[in-house]
Scaffold this active site. Sequence first.
Site, PDB file in Angstrom:
ATOM      1  N   SER A  16       0.810  -1.136  -0.057  1.00 37.04           N
ATOM      2  CA  SER A  16      -0.035  -0.118   0.087  1.00 37.04           C
ATOM      3  C   SER A  16       0.847   1.182   0.045  1.00 37.04           C
ATOM      4  O   SER A  16       1.571   1.656   0.948  1.00 37.04           O
ATOM      5  CB  SER A  16      -0.963  -0.046   1.173  1.00 37.04           C
ATOM      6  OG  SER A  16      -1.472   1.123   1.539  1.00 37.04           O
ATOM      7  N   HIS A  49      -1.305  -1.458  -4.097  1.00 34.07           N
ATOM      8  CA  HIS A  49      -2.633  -1.002  -3.423  1.00 34.07           C
ATOM      9  C   HIS A  49      -2.458   0.393  -3.281  1.00 34.07           C
ATOM     10  O   HIS A  49      -1.691   0.981  -2.652  1.00 34.07           O
ATOM     11  CB  HIS A  49      -2.554  -1.562  -2.144  1.00 34.07           C
ATOM     12  CG  HIS A  49      -3.856  -1.558  -1.275  1.00 34.07           C
ATOM     13  ND1 HIS A  49      -5.332  -2.518  -1.921  1.00 34.07           N
ATOM     14  CD2 HIS A  49      -4.377  -0.869  -0.484  1.00 34.07           C
ATOM     15  CE1 HIS A  49      -6.089  -2.091  -1.006  1.00 34.07           C
ATOM     16  NE2 HIS A  49      -5.668  -1.184  -0.271  1.00 34.07           N
ATOM     17  N   ASP A  71      -4.725   3.662  -1.911  1.00 32.76           N
ATOM     18  CA  ASP A  71      -5.946   4.012  -1.007  1.00 32.76           C
ATOM     19  C   ASP A  71      -6.591   5.320  -1.236  1.00 32.76           C
ATOM     20  O   ASP A  71      -5.657   6.196  -1.114  1.00 32.76           O
ATOM     21  CB  ASP A  71      -5.416   3.813   0.524  1.00 32.76           C
ATOM     22  CG  ASP A  71      -4.971   2.529   0.972  1.00 32.76           C
ATOM     23  OD1 ASP A  71      -6.168   1.617   0.767  1.00 32.76           O
ATOM     24  OD2 ASP A  71      -3.871   2.245   1.476  1.00 32.76           O
ATOM     25  N   MET A  88      -9.299   7.993  -0.293  1.00 30.70           N
ATOM     26  CA  MET A  88      -9.846   8.652   0.932  1.00 30.70           C
ATOM     27  C   MET A  88     -10.624   9.935   0.774  1.00 30.70           C
ATOM     28  O   MET A  88      -9.883  10.704  -0.068  1.00 30.70           O
ATOM     29  CB  MET A  88      -9.082   8.667   2.283  1.00 30.70           C
ATOM     30  CG  MET A  88      -8.544   7.218   2.348  1.00 30.70           C
ATOM     31  SD  MET A  88      -7.789   7.243   4.022  1.00 30.70           S
ATOM     32  CE  MET A  88      -6.515   5.656   4.008  1.00 30.70           C
ATOM     33  N   HIS A  92      -8.589   0.950  -3.748  1.00 28.42           N
ATOM     34  CA  HIS A  92      -9.464   0.823  -2.872  1.00 28.42           C
ATOM     35  C   HIS A  92     -10.051   2.191  -2.555  1.00 28.42           C
ATOM     36  O   HIS A  92      -9.701   3.089  -2.035  1.00 28.42           O
ATOM     37  CB  HIS A  92      -8.598   0.198  -1.563  1.00 28.42           C
ATOM     38  CG  HIS A  92      -9.296   0.144  -0.344  1.00 28.42           C
ATOM     39  ND1 HIS A  92      -8.870  -0.057   0.933  1.00 28.42           N
ATOM     40  CD2 HIS A  92     -10.803   0.234  -0.140  1.00 28.42           C
ATOM     41  CE1 HIS A  92      -9.545  -0.315   1.853  1.00 28.42           C
ATOM     42  NE2 HIS A  92     -10.847  -0.109   1.364  1.00 28.42           N
ATOM     43  N   MET A 104     -12.373   4.294  -0.356  1.00 28.95           N
ATOM     44  CA  MET A 104     -12.955   4.566   0.775  1.00 28.95           C
ATOM     45  C   MET A 104     -13.644   5.847   0.699  1.00 28.95           C
ATOM     46  O   MET A 104     -12.978   7.001   1.408  1.00 28.95           O
ATOM     47  CB  MET A 104     -11.677   4.603   2.009  1.00 28.95           C
ATOM     48  CG  MET A 104     -11.422   3.232   2.205  1.00 28.95           C
ATOM     49  SD  MET A 104      -9.555   3.296   3.076  1.00 28.95           S
ATOM     50  CE  MET A 104      -8.676   3.238   1.659  1.00 28.95           C
ATOM     51  N   MET A 163     -11.352  -5.971   5.618  1.00 26.52           N
ATOM     52  CA  MET A 163     -10.628  -4.960   6.308  1.00 26.52           C
ATOM     53  C   MET A 163     -10.333  -5.283   7.893  1.00 26.52           C
ATOM     54  O   MET A 163     -11.326  -6.086   8.480  1.00 26.52           O
ATOM     55  CB  MET A 163     -11.476  -3.658   6.641  1.00 26.52           C
ATOM     56  CG  MET A 163     -11.594  -2.779   5.363  1.00 26.52           C
ATOM     57  SD  MET A 163     -10.000  -2.227   4.411  1.00 26.52           S
ATOM     58  CE  MET A 163      -9.350  -1.370   5.695  1.00 26.52           C
ATOM     59  N   ASP A 218      -6.566  -6.387   4.684  1.00 29.29           N
ATOM     60  CA  ASP A 218      -6.132  -5.049   4.491  1.00 29.29           C
ATOM     61  C   ASP A 218      -6.040  -4.417   5.618  1.00 29.29           C
ATOM     62  O   ASP A 218      -6.915  -4.018   6.369  1.00 29.29           O
ATOM     63  CB  ASP A 218      -6.715  -4.158   3.659  1.00 29.29           C
ATOM     64  CG  ASP A 218      -6.371  -2.829   3.409  1.00 29.29           C
ATOM     65  OD1 ASP A 218      -5.255  -2.340   3.979  1.00 29.29           O
ATOM     66  OD2 ASP A 218      -7.000  -1.902   2.449  1.00 29.29           O
TER      67      ASP A 218
HETATM   68  C1  DX5 Z   1      -6.454   1.739   5.638  1.00 32.95           C
HETATM   69  C2  DX5 Z   1      -5.993   1.328   4.276  1.00 32.95           C
HETATM   70  C3  DX5 Z   1      -4.814   0.217   4.055  1.00 32.95           C
HETATM   71  C4  DX5 Z   1      -3.416   0.951   4.816  1.00 32.95           C
HETATM   72  C5  DX5 Z   1      -2.912  -0.436   5.457  1.00 32.95           C
HETATM   73  O1  DX5 Z   1      -7.466   2.449   5.698  1.00 32.95           O
HETATM   74  O2  DX5 Z   1      -6.989   0.764   3.428  1.00 32.95           O
HETATM   75  O3  DX5 Z   1      -4.641  -0.170   2.941  1.00 32.95           O
HETATM   76  O4  DX5 Z   1      -2.622   1.503   3.789  1.00 32.95           O
HETATM   77  O5  DX5 Z   1      -1.793   0.006   5.976  1.00 32.95           O
HETATM   78  P1  DX5 Z   1      -1.021  -1.115   7.153  1.00 32.95           P
HETATM   79  O6  DX5 Z   1      -0.208  -2.196   6.467  1.00 32.95           O
HETATM   80  O7  DX5 Z   1       0.113  -0.146   7.514  1.00 32.95           O
HETATM   81  O8  DX5 Z   1      -1.889  -1.299   8.300  1.00 32.95           O
HETATM   82 ZN    ZN Z   2      -6.680  -0.210   1.564  1.00 39.15          ZN
END
Ligand code: DX5
Ligand code: ZN
Length: 233
Positions: free
Chosen positions: A14, A39, A41, A43, A72, A74, A143, A182
């Site tokens: 990620s 990956h 993320d 947001m 992903h 969010m 998650m 994740d």
């Molecule tokens: C959290 C994200 C993850 C995050 C995971 O909201 O969806 O993808 O980057 O990070 P680690 O592996 O550090 O928990």
């Molecule tokens: Zn993620």
Amino acid sequence: MTARAGQAIRLAPSILAADFAALGRDIEAVTRGGADQIHVDVMDGHFVPNLTIGVPVVKSLRKATTLPLDVHLMITDPDRFIEPFIAAGANMVSVHVEVLPHLHRTISEIQKLGAKAGVVLNPSTPVSAIEEIAADVDFVLVMSVNPGFGGQVFIPRSVAKIRAVRALLDRVGNTAAPIEVDGGVDLSTVSEVVEAGAEWLVAGQAVFGSGDPAAAARALKDAAQQAARGGGR
Ligand code: DX5
Ligand code: ZN
């Protein structure tokens, strides 16, 4: 106890934990370390209490790597952004069941546009929430932390949830769909999630938080593959 036959481990670093001013360099490092997909993320500060990146960054990443981009979402209104993210180069798009009243339509749209469609479950969302869509998805993302931030502690109940999602996918005949996990995946948690049936492993802090992301990626993937083999292939 049993990893499933033919369990295909894919490591998905990620970039949330990478250096945003040096994404190309960091992606090159994890690629050397055996990363299978990147990956990303996304947001929006509404669905989760944090802001990250959007379509222009995915477009730039597309030029920087040939690895699949695993996006992903969010965000509260993913339907508005599916087409632009896929046009920018997303190969997998995952959306949260918690925000989508017409999930079947959303999943079909992602697939129609040529990407793999995943559905995501927050830690507090029951597996039953995806019962009616389980046959149609290309993957399920469980998650194992509350989404919004990297570097959080793995929620142990996620292991049982991974098993329950695997059982559901198998029961509805979607045996080809892998489970992605994740949040808080590192050398201390990776074996149990793989033994429970996870195949796509997202890792941020465990990879980029180390001084040597290539070596950290390699070590995590090796541990995952060993757990998959140990499960009796
Ligand atoms: C959290 C994200 C993850 C995050 C995971 O909201 O969806 O993808 O980057 O990070 P680690 O592996 O550090 O928990
Ligand atoms: Zn993620």
